[in-house]
Design an enzyme around this catalytic site. Structure first.
Site, short mmCIF file in Angstrom:
data_model
loop_
_atom_site.label_atom_id
_atom_site.label_comp_id
_atom_site.label_asym_id
_atom_site.label_seq_id
_atom_site.Cartn_x
_atom_site.Cartn_y
_atom_site.Cartn_z
N GLU A 80 158.15 -27.00 83.17
CA GLU A 80 159.59 -27.12 83.42
C GLU A 80 159.94 -27.93 84.67
OE1 GLU A 80 162.15 -23.85 81.59
OE2 GLU A 80 160.80 -22.78 82.92
N HIS A 99 163.87 -22.27 90.46
CA HIS A 99 164.08 -21.81 89.08
C HIS A 99 163.36 -20.49 88.91
CE1 HIS A 99 164.29 -21.34 84.85
NE2 HIS A 99 162.98 -21.40 84.73
ZN ZN Z 1 161.81 -20.86 83.11
#
Ligand code: ZN
Length: 238
Positions: A80, A99
């Site tokens: 990600e 995140h």
């Molecule tokens: Zn995630």
């Protein structure tokens, strides 16, 4: 090998930030924190794919805005990383990104109810958090931001706000320094927990836009006190 062009002090700060997020329960085996490289603003530093509690100096990699590792680094990156690359591309003011899947935030994303600042500590939320609906950007997916297209859609949903909830997934928080983004990640989780409790009691009065702005200003000025406490709690990183 740590990136040889990165400021060693910044690398240390990023390692400490990883440990703080783990210790404060914002991340577990998953989640990540990055910082823009001040010497090369189109690059950012992020650990290789590793649980944040286990990140050391040697694990920090450097990436470009395509999400590609630079410095000839071939280690496995986080899937990600596009969350980070596309937010840095879209927001010149952002210097650090967290995140996470911090648990209290998840019900708000799932019900598409924004977080709103319940108390002064979370004034940085402003009027409300943003919400990202991945189905609008990518149809049915595994919910991960695994390419630049989804990363760019997330950055568009974030807009000029400091927090974006990701339906069915987690949240992403931005800041103008590592210290600020860590503070914001911790108090985003706290605000979610408190907002849930307040909604159970009745109809909460949230900070209005001006109150939120004023409170955020004070907290930015004094957050170093909290940062120093969190740093002391994680101990030496060597
Ligand atoms: Zn995630």
């Amino acid at each position: 090998m740590p990136p040889n062009t990165a400021d060693p002090q910044l690398v240390d700060t990023l390692v400490v930030a990883n440990r703080i997020l783990a210790q404060q329960g914002i991340v577990d085996g998953f989640g990540h924190v990055s910082v823009r490289d001040p010497h090369a603003p189109d690059r950012f530093l992020l650990s290789r794919s590793l649980a944040p509690a286990q990140v050391t100096r040697a694990d920090i990699m450097r990436f470009d805005f395509e999400g590609n590792a630079v410095d000839g680094d071939t280690r496995a990156p986080y899937l990600e990383r596009y969350i980070h690359s596309e937010i840095y591309r879209a927001r010149a003011d952002v210097q650090a990104v967290v995140h996470s899947h911090s648990p209290s935030v998840i019900p708000f994303g799932a019900t598409r109810q924004p977080l709103r600042p319940l108390y002064h500590m979370s004034g940085f939320i402003g009027v409300a958090s943003a919400i990202f609906e991945i189905r609008e950007a990518g149809g049915n997916t595994d919910m991960l931001i695994r390419d630049a297209l989804l990363g760019a859609a997330l950055a568009r949903s974030l807009g000029d706000r400091s927090v974006v909830l990701m339906r069915g997934h987690g949240s992403t928080v931005v800041g103008n320094s590592v210290e600020q983004v860590i503070y914001r990640a911790i108090y985003t989780e706290m605000n979610a927990r408190l907002q849930m409790q307040a909604l159970g009691l009745g109809d909460p009065v949230f900070l209005n836009e001006e109150e939120a702005h004023l409170a955020a200003g004070v907290n930015d000025a004094v957050m170093r006190r909290a940062w120093d406490l969190w740093v002391a709690a994680v101990g030496p990183i060597a």
